[in-house]
Design a protein around this motif. Structure first.
Motif, mmCIF file in Angstrom:
data_model
loop_
_atom_site.group_PDB
_atom_site.id
_atom_site.type_symbol
_atom_site.label_atom_id
_atom_site.label_comp_id
_atom_site.label_asym_id
_atom_site.label_seq_id
_atom_site.Cartn_x
_atom_site.Cartn_y
_atom_site.Cartn_z
ATOM 1 N N GLY A 54 3.522 1.274 2.378
ATOM 2 C CA GLY A 54 3.992 2.651 2.393
ATOM 3 C C GLY A 54 3.361 3.546 1.344
ATOM 4 O O GLY A 54 3.567 4.757 1.358
ATOM 5 N N VAL A 55 2.589 2.981 0.422
ATOM 6 C CA VAL A 55 1.974 3.789 -0.633
ATOM 7 C C VAL A 55 0.963 4.763 -0.039
ATOM 8 O O VAL A 55 0.912 5.934 -0.425
ATOM 9 C CB VAL A 55 1.311 2.899 -1.712
ATOM 10 N N ALA A 56 0.164 4.301 0.910
ATOM 11 C CA ALA A 56 -0.864 5.166 1.503
ATOM 12 C C ALA A 56 -0.236 6.396 2.152
ATOM 13 O O ALA A 56 -0.730 7.516 1.984
ATOM 14 C CB ALA A 56 -1.686 4.386 2.523
ATOM 15 N N ALA A 57 0.857 6.203 2.869
ATOM 16 C CA ALA A 57 1.512 7.337 3.528
ATOM 17 C C ALA A 57 2.160 8.263 2.502
ATOM 18 O O ALA A 57 2.088 9.490 2.623
ATOM 19 C CB ALA A 57 2.562 6.834 4.513
ATOM 20 N N GLY A 58 2.756 7.679 1.481
ATOM 21 C CA GLY A 58 3.441 8.478 0.464
ATOM 22 C C GLY A 58 2.498 9.204 -0.470
ATOM 23 O O GLY A 58 2.869 10.202 -1.086
ATOM 24 N N ALA A 59 1.280 8.705 -0.593
ATOM 25 C CA ALA A 59 0.323 9.311 -1.520
ATOM 26 C C ALA A 59 -0.816 10.002 -0.775
ATOM 27 O O ALA A 59 -1.868 10.267 -1.358
ATOM 28 C CB ALA A 59 -0.231 8.237 -2.450
ATOM 29 N N ALA A 60 -0.601 10.290 0.497
ATOM 30 C CA ALA A 60 -1.646 10.933 1.305
ATOM 31 C C ALA A 60 -2.121 12.212 0.630
ATOM 32 O O ALA A 60 -1.324 13.017 0.155
ATOM 33 C CB ALA A 60 -1.113 11.227 2.698
ATOM 34 N N LEU A 62 -3.736 12.451 -2.172
ATOM 35 C CA LEU A 62 -3.971 12.272 -3.608
ATOM 36 C C LEU A 62 -5.201 11.395 -3.823
ATOM 37 O O LEU A 62 -5.413 10.410 -3.112
ATOM 38 C CB LEU A 62 -2.760 11.620 -4.285
ATOM 39 N N GLY A 63 -5.996 11.734 -4.805
ATOM 40 C CA GLY A 63 -7.196 10.958 -5.116
ATOM 41 C C GLY A 63 -6.871 9.560 -5.604
ATOM 42 O O GLY A 63 -7.651 8.628 -5.432
ATOM 43 N N SER A 64 -5.708 9.396 -6.194
ATOM 44 C CA SER A 64 -5.338 8.085 -6.730
ATOM 45 C C SER A 64 -5.029 7.072 -5.630
ATOM 46 O O SER A 64 -5.080 5.870 -5.865
ATOM 47 C CB SER A 64 -4.133 8.219 -7.662
ATOM 48 N N ALA A 65 -4.724 7.537 -4.420
ATOM 49 C CA ALA A 65 -4.403 6.626 -3.318
ATOM 50 C C ALA A 65 -5.609 5.749 -2.981
ATOM 51 O O ALA A 65 -5.467 4.542 -2.769
ATOM 52 C CB ALA A 65 -3.944 7.401 -2.096
ATOM 53 N N ALA A 66 -6.790 6.347 -2.952
ATOM 54 C CA ALA A 66 -8.005 5.580 -2.648
ATOM 55 C C ALA A 66 -8.300 4.576 -3.758
ATOM 56 O O ALA A 66 -8.678 3.428 -3.495
ATOM 57 C CB ALA A 66 -9.190 6.515 -2.451
ATOM 58 N N ALA A 67 -8.115 4.997 -5.005
ATOM 59 C CA ALA A 67 -8.350 4.092 -6.138
ATOM 60 C C ALA A 67 -7.351 2.944 -6.113
ATOM 61 O O ALA A 67 -7.714 1.785 -6.355
ATOM 62 C CB ALA A 67 -8.242 4.858 -7.454
ATOM 63 N N LEU A 68 -6.102 3.245 -5.804
ATOM 64 C CA LEU A 68 -5.070 2.217 -5.738
ATOM 65 C C LEU A 68 -5.377 1.213 -4.630
ATOM 66 O O LEU A 68 -5.231 0.002 -4.818
ATOM 67 C CB LEU A 68 -3.698 2.866 -5.511
ATOM 68 N N LYS A 69 -5.832 1.698 -3.489
ATOM 69 C CA LYS A 69 -6.196 0.818 -2.373
ATOM 70 C C LYS A 69 -7.364 -0.078 -2.772
ATOM 71 O O LYS A 69 -7.392 -1.272 -2.449
ATOM 72 C CB LYS A 69 -6.552 1.653 -1.134
ATOM 73 N N SER A 70 -8.317 0.465 -3.507
ATOM 74 C CA SER A 70 -9.468 -0.315 -3.965
ATOM 75 C C SER A 70 -9.035 -1.433 -4.916
ATOM 76 O O SER A 70 -9.507 -2.569 -4.816
ATOM 77 C CB SER A 70 -10.466 0.617 -4.662
ATOM 78 N N VAL A 71 -8.131 -1.106 -5.818
ATOM 79 C CA VAL A 71 -7.614 -2.110 -6.761
ATOM 80 C C VAL A 71 -6.839 -3.191 -6.004
ATOM 81 O O VAL A 71 -6.996 -4.388 -6.273
ATOM 82 C CB VAL A 71 -6.738 -1.441 -7.846
ATOM 83 N N LEU A 72 -6.019 -2.782 -5.048
ATOM 84 C CA LEU A 72 -5.256 -3.741 -4.243
ATOM 85 C C LEU A 72 -6.193 -4.699 -3.513
ATOM 86 O O LEU A 72 -6.007 -5.920 -3.562
ATOM 87 C CB LEU A 72 -4.372 -3.007 -3.232
ATOM 88 N N SER A 74 -9.238 -5.493 -4.233
ATOM 89 C CA SER A 74 -9.917 -6.342 -5.207
ATOM 90 C C SER A 74 -9.022 -7.505 -5.653
ATOM 91 O O SER A 74 -9.452 -8.659 -5.685
ATOM 92 C CB SER A 74 -10.328 -5.499 -6.417
ATOM 93 N N TRP A 75 -7.768 -7.208 -5.987
ATOM 94 C CA TRP A 75 -6.852 -8.256 -6.439
ATOM 95 C C TRP A 75 -6.491 -9.228 -5.316
ATOM 96 O O TRP A 75 -6.351 -10.426 -5.546
ATOM 97 C CB TRP A 75 -5.590 -7.654 -7.058
ATOM 98 N N GLU A 76 -6.354 -8.715 -4.108
ATOM 99 C CA GLU A 76 -6.085 -9.616 -2.986
ATOM 100 C C GLU A 76 -7.238 -10.603 -2.806
ATOM 101 O O GLU A 76 -7.012 -11.796 -2.570
ATOM 102 C CB GLU A 76 -5.859 -8.823 -1.694
ATOM 103 N N GLY A 77 -8.458 -10.124 -2.947
ATOM 104 C CA GLY A 77 -9.626 -11.001 -2.842
ATOM 105 C C GLY A 77 -9.658 -12.046 -3.945
ATOM 106 O O GLY A 77 -9.962 -13.218 -3.706
ATOM 107 N N ARG A 78 -9.339 -11.629 -5.167
ATOM 108 C CA ARG A 78 -9.316 -12.569 -6.297
ATOM 109 C C ARG A 78 -8.258 -13.647 -6.090
ATOM 110 O O ARG A 78 -8.501 -14.831 -6.336
ATOM 111 C CB ARG A 78 -9.040 -11.826 -7.599
ATOM 112 N N LEU A 79 -7.077 -13.227 -5.656
ATOM 113 C CA LEU A 79 -5.998 -14.194 -5.443
ATOM 114 C C LEU A 79 -6.314 -15.143 -4.283
ATOM 115 O O LEU A 79 -5.968 -16.326 -4.339
ATOM 116 C CB LEU A 79 -4.669 -13.471 -5.222
#
Length: 124
Positions: A54-60, A62-72, A74-79
């Motif tokens: 729901g973060v993507a819809a709630g942060a539509a 905003l520039g931080s939404a793309a950065a947050l998705k990128s971090v997510l 990245s961490w999913e890949g690491r895990l």
């Protein structure tokens, strides 16, 4: 004269169930730890994903939404990598335990009763 393993009788090398039980030796313990870490990495990845629902819809917009998705991502890949490596290690470490002879402790205790005659002049 024949080898005990070739006799076909009880205790012969060809018989058995193929399921040797292991003591809690260092390799077996390490295998269990790797298995537990694999489970925790997968659980963490799953929880991380649910936390971002729901973060993507709630942060539509905003520039931080793309950065947050990128971090997510990245961490999913690491895990996933940690999970997969631990899964491989779990089996590899258990194989080493089998090869190194961390076999059931009853085998060890059964050998304690074997009497070995002393060599001439050797004190026991």
């Amino acid at each position: 004269m024949s080898l005990a393993s070739a006799s076909g009788g009880p205790g012969a090398g060809a018989g058995g169930t193929g399921r040797l039980k292991y003591s809690k030796g260092p390799w077996t313990s390490a295998s269990g730890t790797a298995g537990a870490l694999r489970t925790r990495a997968e659980t963490s990845r799953s929880v991380l994903g649910r936390g971002h629902e729901g973060v993507a819809a709630g942060a539509a917009g905003l520039g931080s939404a793309a950065a947050l998705k990128s971090v997510l991502t990245s961490w999913e890949g690491r895990l996933r990598s940690v999970r997969d490596e631990c899964e491989q290690l779990t089996g590899d470490l258990l194989t080493v335990a089998k090869e190194m002879g961390e076999s059931e402790t009853t085998v060890k205790s059964s050998l304690k009763g074997v009497q070995v005659p002393a060599e001439a002049g050797e004190k026991r």
